[in-house]
Motif scaffolding. Sequence first.
Motif, PDB file in Angstrom:
ATOM      1  N   ALA A   6       0.813  -1.214   0.000  1.00  0.00           N
ATOM      2  CA  ALA A   6       0.000   0.000   0.000  1.00  0.00           C
ATOM      3  C   ALA A   6       0.844   1.259   0.000  1.00  0.00           C
ATOM      4  N   ASN A   7       1.969   1.238   0.737  1.00  0.00           N
ATOM      5  CA  ASN A   7       2.787   2.440   0.797  1.00  0.00           C
ATOM      6  C   ASN A   7       3.418   2.764  -0.559  1.00  0.00           C
ATOM      7  N   LEU A   8       3.766   1.727  -1.322  1.00  0.00           N
ATOM      8  CA  LEU A   8       4.326   1.959  -2.653  1.00  0.00           C
ATOM      9  C   LEU A   8       3.252   2.420  -3.622  1.00  0.00           C
ATOM     10  N   LEU A   9       2.054   1.897  -3.465  1.00  0.00           N
ATOM     11  CA  LEU A   9       0.945   2.363  -4.303  1.00  0.00           C
ATOM     12  C   LEU A   9       0.644   3.833  -4.029  1.00  0.00           C
ATOM     13  N   ASP A  10       0.783   4.251  -2.775  1.00  0.00           N
ATOM     14  CA  ASP A  10       0.555   5.660  -2.450  1.00  0.00           C
ATOM     15  C   ASP A  10       1.573   6.549  -3.145  1.00  0.00           C
ATOM     16  N   ARG A  11       2.839   6.115  -3.211  1.00  0.00           N
ATOM     17  CA  ARG A  11       3.860   6.884  -3.925  1.00  0.00           C
ATOM     18  C   ARG A  11       3.547   6.962  -5.411  1.00  0.00           C
ATOM     19  N   LEU A  12       2.978   5.887  -5.930  1.00  0.00           N
ATOM     20  CA  LEU A  12       2.699   5.802  -7.359  1.00  0.00           C
ATOM     21  C   LEU A  12       1.477   6.614  -7.768  1.00  0.00           C
ATOM     22  N   ARG A  13       0.485   6.675  -6.903  1.00  0.00           N
ATOM     23  CA  ARG A  13      -0.831   7.199  -7.282  1.00  0.00           C
ATOM     24  C   ARG A  13      -0.814   8.712  -7.521  1.00  0.00           C
ATOM     25  N   LEU A  14      -1.442   9.117  -8.637  1.00  0.00           N
ATOM     26  CA  LEU A  14      -1.678  10.533  -8.927  1.00  0.00           C
ATOM     27  C   LEU A  14      -3.177  10.793  -8.955  1.00  0.00           C
ATOM     28  N   THR A  15      -3.587  11.870  -8.322  1.00  0.00           N
ATOM     29  CA  THR A  15      -4.961  12.360  -8.374  1.00  0.00           C
ATOM     30  C   THR A  15      -4.938  13.712  -9.077  1.00  0.00           C
ATOM     31  N   PRO A  16      -6.087  14.241  -9.472  1.00  0.00           N
ATOM     32  CA  PRO A  16      -6.078  15.595 -10.057  1.00  0.00           C
ATOM     33  C   PRO A  16      -5.402  16.612  -9.141  1.00  0.00           C
ATOM     34  N   GLU A  17      -5.587  16.453  -7.840  1.00  0.00           N
ATOM     35  CA  GLU A  17      -4.969  17.383  -6.892  1.00  0.00           C
ATOM     36  C   GLU A  17      -3.451  17.230  -6.896  1.00  0.00           C
ATOM     37  N   ARG A  18      -2.964  16.010  -6.959  1.00  0.00           N
ATOM     38  CA  ARG A  18      -1.520  15.791  -7.001  1.00  0.00           C
ATOM     39  C   ARG A  18      -0.922  16.266  -8.321  1.00  0.00           C
ATOM     40  N   VAL A  19      -1.654  16.109  -9.402  1.00  0.00           N
ATOM     41  CA  VAL A  19      -1.169  16.638 -10.688  1.00  0.00           C
ATOM     42  C   VAL A  19      -1.058  18.155 -10.614  1.00  0.00           C
ATOM     43  N   SER A  20      -2.031  18.800 -10.005  1.00  0.00           N
ATOM     44  CA  SER A  20      -1.971  20.261  -9.846  1.00  0.00           C
ATOM     45  C   SER A  20      -0.776  20.662  -8.991  1.00  0.00           C
ATOM     46  N   ALA A  21      -0.479  19.874  -7.957  1.00  0.00           N
ATOM     47  CA  ALA A  21       0.677  20.179  -7.110  1.00  0.00           C
ATOM     48  C   ALA A  21       1.977  20.022  -7.892  1.00  0.00           C
ATOM     49  N   VAL A  22       2.042  19.024  -8.756  1.00  0.00           N
ATOM     50  CA  VAL A  22       3.221  18.827  -9.604  1.00  0.00           C
ATOM     51  C   VAL A  22       3.405  20.027 -10.531  1.00  0.00           C
ATOM     52  N   ALA A  23       2.296  20.489 -11.121  1.00  0.00           N
ATOM     53  CA  ALA A  23       2.360  21.658 -12.001  1.00  0.00           C
ATOM     54  C   ALA A  23       2.783  22.898 -11.230  1.00  0.00           C
ATOM     55  N   GLN A  24       2.292  23.042  -9.999  1.00  0.00           N
ATOM     56  CA  GLN A  24       2.638  24.211  -9.201  1.00  0.00           C
ATOM     57  C   GLN A  24       4.124  24.227  -8.881  1.00  0.00           C
ATOM     58  N   ALA A  25       4.725  23.042  -8.715  1.00  0.00           N
ATOM     59  CA  ALA A  25       6.163  22.986  -8.451  1.00  0.00           C
ATOM     60  C   ALA A  25       6.951  23.596  -9.604  1.00  0.00           C
ATOM     61  N   LEU A  26       6.482  23.412 -10.830  1.00  0.00           N
ATOM     62  CA  LEU A  26       7.137  24.034 -11.987  1.00  0.00           C
ATOM     63  C   LEU A  26       6.999  25.553 -11.931  1.00  0.00           C
ATOM     64  N   ARG A  27       5.840  26.026 -11.532  1.00  0.00           N
ATOM     65  CA  ARG A  27       5.640  27.481 -11.411  1.00  0.00           C
ATOM     66  C   ARG A  27       6.529  28.055 -10.311  1.00  0.00           C
ATOM     67  N   ASP A  28       6.664  27.307  -9.230  1.00  0.00           N
ATOM     68  CA  ASP A  28       7.544  27.760  -8.143  1.00  0.00           C
ATOM     69  C   ASP A  28       8.988  27.850  -8.629  1.00  0.00           C
ATOM     70  N   LEU A  29       9.401  26.896  -9.458  1.00  0.00           N
ATOM     71  CA  LEU A  29      10.757  26.935 -10.015  1.00  0.00           C
ATOM     72  C   LEU A  29      10.964  28.177 -10.863  1.00  0.00           C
ATOM     73  N   ALA A  30       9.952  28.521 -11.643  1.00  0.00           N
ATOM     74  CA  ALA A  30      10.067  29.694 -12.511  1.00  0.00           C
ATOM     75  C   ALA A  30      10.285  30.971 -11.711  1.00  0.00           C
TER      76      ALA A  30
END
Length: 423
Positions: free
Chosen positions: A67-91
């Motif tokens: 289960a813990n590895l599945l949690d690392r693997l899983r993406l939700t719309p909210e997690r995708v948005s967080a990934v995108a925000q990390a790119l904006r933070d880098l900019a």
Amino acid sequence: MSEESVERVRVAAEAARVASRRLALLPRAKKDAALLAMADAVEQASERVVAANADDVRRGEEAGTRANLLDRLRLTPERVSAVAQALRDLAALPDPVGEVVRGSTLANGLQITQVRVPMGVVGMIYEARPNVTVDAAGLGLKSGNAMILRGGSAAASTNAALVDVLRGTLAERGLPADAVQLLEGGRDDVRALVTARGLVDLVIPRGGADLIQTVVTTATVPVIETGIGNVHVYVDAAADLDMARAIAVNSKTHRPSVCNAAESLLVHEAVAEEFLPKVLAELGGAGVLVHGDERTATFAEQAGAAYDAVTDEDWAAEHLALEMSVGVVPSLDAAIEHITTYGSQHTESIVTEDRSAARRFVAEIDAAVVMVNASTRFTDGGEFGFGAEIGISTQKLHARGPMALQELTSTKWIVQGDGQVRA
């Protein structure tokens, strides 16, 4: 390793080298605009990415993945948005390329300056963490490096979808798509990548102990080692116990599947009787299995927490799950000795109001990050204000702790003269 893998890596690395030279010339404005465009593209592709991720998660469930590895693997719309925000933070962060580290004018009039420059071609080998795909691509772009990514097979569909989006965005903006490449072959591709000395400038492994050790022992390319997180929280005799309880529970339960989650709790015997029943009740209520020493057993039973007797293997383990090793220690010295024996030099935290104890803990604990009165979950590039991280280094050379933009650069000396010759 197969000739096909060697050739595949050679072709990818040569294309990456060409791309890296173009990236090295880009001004900050163009890199930042590309990062913002990549963020928008990832968010717009959220439905496609989540669908691809669902395929990966389904295969993982069918294969009996923990289960813990599945949690690392899983993406939700909210997690995708967080990934995108990390790119904006880098900019929004300063560009490290061209930063002057130091310089001077010599007696003979030569002007010498040390400046930051990209590494060049960086290989990234990681397991089922698809957010790393985007973080690595963004950090590479901002720092002027071309990235060759080799994600785990468990996230194959997700990584392919994300890299397709990122490469497409780069091409649309007239930038080299080969600045981000995904190797999709098997273990032979990994071996070819880590031994491509002269083609690849740096390899960064990120994952479990087996993956990291395999890369470190096999590579002929320079490696920055990211280590596992056998992380401790030590509650001192002079701790604020309400604070200590909040820190211990947050460190363990906030997201137990990641490397900065606490795996062990050490409690000074002077406060154990008051502290342990309360913290174990809260940990038990959160579903944590306690691996406890003899002195912890009674408190665990009183608290109704799931319990078994702790072993040396438990003390040394990175559980990455709702499990925690718990023990009572007679002194600060004993806590430091225990952490020195079992810790992985990742993150260690002390909770105390005694400044002398805090100073000793900070000075004597050999770890990339030492916390005083704070949750271990803050060991994170984003939380440190780095925008994102490519990993957390537990080694001591070049980079240590959360690695972000500056850690993906080297330096170059520039010497300017007006005809000087050496006598």
